[in-house]
Design an enzyme around this catalytic site. Structure first.
Site, PDB file in Angstrom:
ATOM      1  N   SER A  49       0.918  -1.205  -0.133  1.00  0.00           N
ATOM      2  CA  SER A  49       0.101   0.033   0.038  1.00  0.00           C
ATOM      3  C   SER A  49       0.942   1.224   0.098  1.00  0.00           C
ATOM      4  O   SER A  49       2.048   1.055   0.171  1.00  0.00           O
ATOM      5  CB  SER A  49      -0.897  -0.056   1.382  1.00  0.00           C
ATOM      6  OG  SER A  49      -0.121   0.366   2.295  1.00  0.00           O
ATOM      7  N   LYS A  50       0.251   2.387  -0.112  1.00  0.00           N
ATOM      8  CA  LYS A  50       0.837   3.663  -0.064  1.00  0.00           C
ATOM      9  C   LYS A  50       1.754   3.795   1.231  1.00  0.00           C
ATOM     10  O   LYS A  50       2.894   4.599   1.195  1.00  0.00           O
ATOM     11  CB  LYS A  50      -0.051   5.008  -0.521  1.00  0.00           C
ATOM     12  CG  LYS A  50       0.543   6.152  -0.601  1.00  0.00           C
ATOM     13  CD  LYS A  50      -0.572   6.966  -0.792  1.00  0.00           C
ATOM     14  CE  LYS A  50      -0.162   8.708  -0.614  1.00  0.00           C
ATOM     15  NZ  LYS A  50       0.889   8.673   0.513  1.00  0.00           N
TER      16      LYS A  50
END
Ligand code: GLU
Length: 499
Positions: free
Chosen positions: A263-264
């Protein structure tokens, strides 16, 4: 059947790097099979729509060198390719579903649905939903008299249209990676097909479009696997079961530590890019992007291709054409793959190397100009050649080569402390003297001189004197490149500074 694949992003923000991999596999299959790669913008969710996101997607594709065969910009025989321009199509397909009893109107308010959930929760139902059981006591076309339904619609009561999922039915479908998947409909709720704003939901619009656009393979991320039984049921209800696409759900990209989906947040945590290109919009700044970090798009594609697919050989470096040639669905992996940034850098290095140093000469000259250095073509070629093995990103050519133009202003005190002593000092002084007697300036002569004064610790000091750094290209090559005069001056300065 012709291969027709699609990438169907919702314009809700920047493209996650996992989506780039999905794009790539779709594209590779289409290219390999002489098929078509279609870009379809799924923009019917007005709440999640983000200004600039569509333009961002188009620019990313263009940087990646992936040109859709059909899409909002390219056009094509199956357009329009933006769902917001296809609303009438979806509306036309909802009536047959209502008529055949596969879909129904539902008038429940948000509060009523919430109350239903609370009731089910209180009755210890683990996963309360609007389904075959609960729909029996809600306000919908299945429980209300038809006249009342008509009347409520006529007076403008808000409603949605839901898909009537069958009770306790096993839905089976084949996934290209996981094989047969079986899902009991008890686990699924009656998904909304048409929202109260008259717009279709993702499920409805994407099934209609995949059918109308004659999509042969749906290749998408594993997060869509739970939605697939709903889609399968919709195909059946619409009478399209015979021409359903093949489904291929790609395993997740995992965080570098293998713990969960990439994920970011991991990108922030580990300091690596998570998006193909940067995006500056008023409400979203994405600084961490592969393009801006100096990745070549071909290297990024090569890296991503091998995160979940293997060529069946030991070959690692592929051009885009090479990937197309080698690609096959059969070699897609079954398990999640860790995102390894060291590997991404390695691919970049290899692709820069593959292009050869001369490909970077103009780039180098421009970088030099930014520090007000006028660099000749000839010098740029020589410098790029000298530093070529030390390059991961294009900017490294200048970072590694700029010493040529600037006398060092600082030396590393730690190294000096370790290596600077009477012996090394005398060695350098002697070498310095001998240099000035050299008539010809070439690698051989310099080498002979260095070999005449074989003092340990002298080489790193000389490198420091000439470049200001502890590591770099071959020392003799550095001196050849700098030339007699610069070499002499820099050693003079060094000796003066060392007293
Ligand atoms: N619009 C969906 C998304 O945003 C598409 C999913 C699919 O490929 O079916 O990812």
């Amino acid at each position: 059947m012709a291969v027709r694949v699609r990438f169907a992003p919702s314009p809700t923000g920047a493209l996650h790097i996992g989506s780039v991999r999905t794009i790539l596999y779709n594209y590779l299959l289409a290219q390999k099979e002489g098929g078509s790669f279609i870009l379809r913008i799924e923009d019917t969710d007005q709440k999640r729509w983000v200004a600039g996101a569509e333009a961002y997607i188009l620019e990313s594709l263009s940087w990646l060198g992936i040109v859709p065969d059909e899409g909002p910009q390219e056009g094509g025989a199956f357009g329009p390719y933006k769902q917001s321009e296809r609303i009438e199509i979806y509306q036309a397909y909802i009536q047959p579903l209502l008529d055949s009893g596969h879909a129904y109107y539902a008038f429940d308010t948000r509060a009523e649905i919430e109350a239903m959930r609370e009731r089910l929760k209180a009755a210890k139902v683990a996963n309360p939903q609007y389904n075959a059981t609960s729909r029996e006591w809600m306000r919908n076309g299945l429980t209300m008299p038809i006249e009342q339904v008509k009347e409520w619609i006529a007076i403008g009561k808000p409603y949605v249209i839901r898909l009537k999922m069958p009770h306790k039915t096993l839905i089976r479908f084949h996934d290209g990676i996981r094989g047969w998947v079986k899902v009991d409909t008890t686990a699924l709720d009656d998904k909304v097909l048409m929202k109260s704003d008259g717009l279709p939901t993702y499920h409805f619009a994407s099934v209609i479009d995949d059918h109308l656009m004659q999509i042969s393979h749906v290749i998408r991320g594993e997060e869509w696997l739970p939605s697939t039984p709903i889609h399968i049921w919709l195909y059946r209800c619409l009478g399209w079961a015979d021409t359903m696409p093949q489904f291929i759900h790609l395993p997740l990209l995992l965080a570098p530590d293998g713990q969960g989906k990439l994920s970011k947040r991991h990108a922030d945590q580990y300091g690596f890019p998570a998006f193909p290109i940067a995006w500056h919009s008023p409400d979203l700044t994405v600084a961490k992007a592969f393009r801006e970090a100096g990745y070549l798009s071909e290297a990024l594609l090569n890296f991503l291709a091998l995160l979940g697919w293997n060529p069946g050989t030991h070959q690692e470096i592929f051009t885009k054409e090479g990937l197309i040639e080698a690609f096959s669905l059969e070699r897609l992996g079954k398990s999640g793959v860790k995102f390894d940034m060291a590997k991404a850098r390695w691919f970049n290095q290899q692709h820069i190397k593959k292009q050869g140093p001369t490909a970077w000469v103009n780039y180098f000259i421009i970088e030099a100009a930014q520090e007000n250095i006028v660099c000749s073509q000839q010098d740029a070629i020589a410098i790029c050649n000298l530093v070529k093995d030390r390059i991961t990103f294009p900017r490294d050519f200048w970072q590694e080569g700029r010493f040529f133009f600037f006398d060092p202003v600082d030396y590393n005190p730690e190294l000096i402390q370790k290596k600077w002593n009477q012996q090394t000092k005398e060695g350098i002084v002697a070498f310095h003297k001998a240099l000035s007697t050299l008539l010809a300036w070439n690698a051989n002569k310099i080498k002979q001189l260095l070999e005449a004064t074989p003092i340990s610790g002298m080489m790193p000091l000389l490198r420091m004197a000439l470049t200001g750094k502890m590591a770099g290209p071959d020392l003799i090559d550095i001196m050849v490149l700098l030339g007699n005069k610069k070499t002499h001056t820099r050693i003079t300065i060094f000796l003066e500074r060392m007293g």
